[in-house]
Motif scaffolding. Structure first.
Motif, short mmCIF file in Angstrom:
data_model
loop_
_atom_site.label_atom_id
_atom_site.label_comp_id
_atom_site.label_asym_id
_atom_site.label_seq_id
_atom_site.Cartn_x
_atom_site.Cartn_y
_atom_site.Cartn_z
N ILE A 18 0.83 -1.20 0.00
CA ILE A 18 0.00 0.00 0.00
C ILE A 18 0.86 1.25 0.00
N TYR A 19 0.22 2.36 -0.33
CA TYR A 19 0.85 3.68 -0.33
C TYR A 19 -0.16 4.67 0.21
N SER A 46 8.60 6.29 -6.68
CA SER A 46 9.23 5.04 -7.10
C SER A 46 8.60 3.85 -6.38
N HIS A 47 8.07 4.06 -5.17
CA HIS A 47 7.43 2.97 -4.42
C HIS A 47 6.20 2.45 -5.17
N THR A 48 5.33 3.35 -5.63
CA THR A 48 4.14 2.90 -6.34
C THR A 48 4.49 2.28 -7.68
N TYR A 108 6.16 -1.39 -7.04
CA TYR A 108 5.25 -2.43 -6.57
C TYR A 108 3.89 -2.42 -7.27
N SER A 109 3.77 -1.67 -8.37
CA SER A 109 2.52 -1.58 -9.15
C SER A 109 1.32 -1.24 -8.26
N ILE A 110 1.47 -0.21 -7.47
CA ILE A 110 0.42 0.22 -6.55
C ILE A 110 -0.37 1.32 -7.24
N HIS A 111 -1.53 0.95 -7.78
CA HIS A 111 -2.31 1.89 -8.59
C HIS A 111 -3.79 1.91 -8.23
N ARG A 112 -4.24 1.01 -7.39
CA ARG A 112 -5.66 0.87 -7.07
C ARG A 112 -6.03 1.79 -5.90
N LEU A 113 -6.93 2.74 -6.15
CA LEU A 113 -7.41 3.62 -5.08
C LEU A 113 -8.41 2.84 -4.23
#
Length: 95
Positions: free
Chosen positions: A16-17, A38-40, A43-48
């Motif tokens: 998560i972010y 760079s964290h998102t 780790y492919s963190i794109h879902r709200l």
């Protein structure tokens, strides 16, 4: 003027972010394009999965800081209180 504190996730229970922005749509676009975090990107963190609106900048900043310090279980409980399946709540995915 509104400010948003938001949580992005890769998947349910995944990475998560937590962030804060004035323009949530623009910030989501930046995350999805791999800009400014760079964290998102890594780790492919794109879902709200969670967002809350604040009228005051200082309140939003304090809330973001506090959420970042929470234990993982508390963050998951917050997300699941409004979004039990961790669905993407961004406008492009809510239609």
């Amino acid at each position: 003027m509104s400010y948003w504190v938001y949580i992005l996730a890769h998947k349910k229970g995944g990475a998560i972010y937590i962030g804060m922005t004035r323009d949530l749509s623009q910030r989501l676009y930046q995350h999805r394009c791999g800009r400014h975090s760079s964290h998102t990107q890594r780790y492919s963190i794109h879902r709200l999965v969670y967002a809350e609106e604040h009228e005051d900048l200082a309140d939003a900043q304090v809330r973001e800081h506090r959420l970042k310090r929470w234990r993982r279980a508390w963050k998951e409980a917050l997300i699941e209180s409004v979004n039990p399946e961790w669905n993407d709540l961004s406008p492009a995915h809510s239609e």
